[in-house]
Structures are given as C-alpha cells and as structure tokens.
Design a protein around this motif. Structure first.
Motif, mmCIF file in Angstrom:
data_model
loop_
_atom_site.group_PDB
_atom_site.id
_atom_site.type_symbol
_atom_site.label_atom_id
_atom_site.label_comp_id
_atom_site.label_asym_id
_atom_site.label_seq_id
_atom_site.Cartn_x
_atom_site.Cartn_y
_atom_site.Cartn_z
ATOM 1 N N ASN A 111 18.111 4.607 14.352
ATOM 2 C CA ASN A 111 17.537 3.260 14.311
ATOM 3 C C ASN A 111 16.216 3.315 13.554
ATOM 4 O O ASN A 111 15.858 4.340 12.979
ATOM 5 N N GLU A 112 15.459 2.223 13.589
ATOM 6 C CA GLU A 112 14.228 2.168 12.808
ATOM 7 C C GLU A 112 13.192 3.209 13.245
ATOM 8 O O GLU A 112 12.449 3.720 12.405
ATOM 9 N N LEU A 113 13.155 3.580 14.505
ATOM 10 C CA LEU A 113 12.193 4.595 14.952
ATOM 11 C C LEU A 113 12.568 5.987 14.450
ATOM 12 O O LEU A 113 11.717 6.750 14.001
ATOM 13 N N ALA A 114 13.848 6.324 14.526
ATOM 14 C CA ALA A 114 14.296 7.621 14.026
ATOM 15 C C ALA A 114 14.149 7.695 12.510
ATOM 16 O O ALA A 114 13.756 8.733 11.966
ATOM 17 N N ARG A 131 0.847 -1.192 0.000
ATOM 18 C CA ARG A 131 0.000 0.000 0.000
ATOM 19 C C ARG A 131 0.883 1.242 0.000
ATOM 20 O O ARG A 131 2.032 1.209 0.430
ATOM 21 N N ASN A 132 0.313 2.321 -0.457
ATOM 22 C CA ASN A 132 1.025 3.593 -0.499
ATOM 23 C C ASN A 132 1.452 4.006 0.904
ATOM 24 O O ASN A 132 0.643 4.025 1.824
ATOM 25 N N GLU A 133 2.715 4.303 1.076
ATOM 26 C CA GLU A 133 3.340 4.759 2.323
ATOM 27 C C GLU A 133 3.300 3.727 3.449
ATOM 28 O O GLU A 133 3.432 4.082 4.617
ATOM 29 N N GLU A 134 3.142 2.468 3.122
ATOM 30 C CA GLU A 134 3.274 1.398 4.111
ATOM 31 C C GLU A 134 4.767 1.188 4.363
ATOM 32 O O GLU A 134 5.544 0.998 3.423
ATOM 33 N N LEU A 135 5.196 1.259 5.621
ATOM 34 C CA LEU A 135 6.617 1.182 5.943
ATOM 35 C C LEU A 135 7.094 -0.259 6.100
ATOM 36 O O LEU A 135 6.405 -1.083 6.692
ATOM 37 N N PHE A 136 8.289 -0.517 5.576
ATOM 38 C CA PHE A 136 8.955 -1.794 5.731
ATOM 39 C C PHE A 136 10.301 -1.545 6.395
ATOM 40 O O PHE A 136 10.924 -0.511 6.161
ATOM 41 N N VAL A 137 10.743 -2.492 7.207
ATOM 42 C CA VAL A 137 11.986 -2.338 7.967
ATOM 43 C C VAL A 137 12.888 -3.527 7.690
ATOM 44 O O VAL A 137 12.429 -4.664 7.628
ATOM 45 N N ALA A 138 14.173 -3.241 7.544
ATOM 46 C CA ALA A 138 15.184 -4.293 7.427
ATOM 47 C C ALA A 138 16.400 -3.831 8.205
ATOM 48 O O ALA A 138 16.608 -2.633 8.413
ATOM 49 N N SER A 139 17.189 -4.788 8.652
ATOM 50 C CA SER A 139 18.450 -4.429 9.320
ATOM 51 C C SER A 139 19.491 -5.479 8.984
ATOM 52 O O SER A 139 19.169 -6.650 8.734
ATOM 53 N N HIS A 140 20.726 -5.038 8.947
ATOM 54 C CA HIS A 140 21.855 -5.930 8.724
ATOM 55 C C HIS A 140 23.009 -5.402 9.555
ATOM 56 O O HIS A 140 23.446 -4.273 9.364
ATOM 57 N N VAL A 147 23.205 -1.593 10.598
ATOM 58 C CA VAL A 147 22.603 -0.693 9.623
ATOM 59 C C VAL A 147 21.110 -0.998 9.528
ATOM 60 O O VAL A 147 20.704 -2.149 9.433
ATOM 61 N N TYR A 148 20.290 0.058 9.561
ATOM 62 C CA TYR A 148 18.837 -0.067 9.474
ATOM 63 C C TYR A 148 18.355 0.522 8.155
ATOM 64 O O TYR A 148 18.885 1.529 7.693
ATOM 65 N N VAL A 149 17.339 -0.094 7.588
ATOM 66 C CA VAL A 149 16.746 0.381 6.346
ATOM 67 C C VAL A 149 15.237 0.464 6.542
ATOM 68 O O VAL A 149 14.614 -0.482 7.007
ATOM 69 N N ILE A 150 14.676 1.621 6.218
ATOM 70 C CA ILE A 150 13.226 1.803 6.189
ATOM 71 C C ILE A 150 12.893 2.143 4.740
ATOM 72 O O ILE A 150 13.558 2.983 4.137
ATOM 73 N N TYR A 151 11.882 1.493 4.203
ATOM 74 C CA TYR A 151 11.533 1.768 2.816
ATOM 75 C C TYR A 151 10.024 1.672 2.625
ATOM 76 O O TYR A 151 9.319 1.050 3.416
#
Length: 141
Positions: A73-76, A40-49, A52-56
């Motif tokens: 981090n993912e919240l920021a 969906r439009n503007e639905e957030l996804f989170v990944a980390s390695h 390093v954090y990724v929000i997309y």
C-alpha cells in the motif's frame, strides 16, 4: 506485489522501467506531468485506482514512480521509494539528471534489481546494496 518501478525525464520519456505486470506507462507519466510541476525534490505524491497504489516523486530532474498492490500500500511503497532514491543518489553521486543516466544506467539497474526482485521488496539496507552492485569478479576459494 510491486508491479512497476519507472524512471522518466520531465517530458515523460521512460529512462528505466522495471515491470512485473502490465501498467499503463502513459497514465503514470500523465499523472506525474500534471502533479510534479513545481514539486520539491523528493516530495512524495500518492495516487490510487481500485486496488493499485502509486507513489511518485522528483529526484534531481527525473521522475520516479513506484506502483504496488495488495500488501504494498502507500506506506510500504513510501519505504520502497525512499531506498530507491537513496541508492540512486549514491550511484550518481550528485543530483540525478537525464544526461547522467546513460553513464550510470547499468549500476542503477543493478540497484533496482537488488531492491526489487520478482515483485517483492528484497533489500532495504544501503550498505548491503552498495556491496552487491560493486561488480567485482568472484574470488576463488
């Protein structure tokens, strides 16, 4: 530190890239291609390695990736991506598309630079960002 802000089309071609450190664009685009189908439009996804954090997310028909580490981090990063999506919507004045990006490229880049400066979140107020990107010539006092 904010490491990267990338905007790509659905095929994975990068439209705008703001990087502080070397980040594997191919990894991010592959990550998004696998997970953003049907999102969906503007639905957030989170990944980390590692650290390093990724929000997309998807906004219109483009994909937006924000990468951070340490205090980002993912919240920021969720706060960062929220202000970026709001600013892009304001600049485009309709759902962003790959076709619209060349026309609005300069203003979108100015927004990103006002929000993220040298790997740090600089501005989070939409009204202030809109004032700063107006591109009016300086007035003589």
């Amino acid at each position: 530190m904010l490491l990267a802000v990338l905007i790509s089309n659905s095929e994975g071609n990068i439209l705008i890239e703001l990087r502080k450190d070397h980040i594997g664009e191919f990894f991010l685009v592959k990550l998004g291609a696998d997970n953003l189908k049907g999102a969906r439009n503007e639905e957030l996804f989170v990944a980390s390695h590692k650290l390093v954090y990724v929000i997309y997310t998807v906004i219109g028909d483009v994909c937006l990736y924000v990468v951070g580490k340490d205090e980002y981090n993912e919240l920021a990063l969720a706060e960062v991506i929220f202000i970026i999506t709001a600013s892009i919507r304001d600049v485009c004045q309709k759902p962003p598309s790959e076709r619209l990006f060349p026309d609005k490229y300069g203003r979108i880049c100015l927004c990103l630079e006002e929000i993220v400066w040298k790997g740090v979140l600089e501005n989070t107020e939409k009204e202030r960002i809109n004032r700063l990107i107006r591109l009016k010539p300086p007035t003589n006092i």
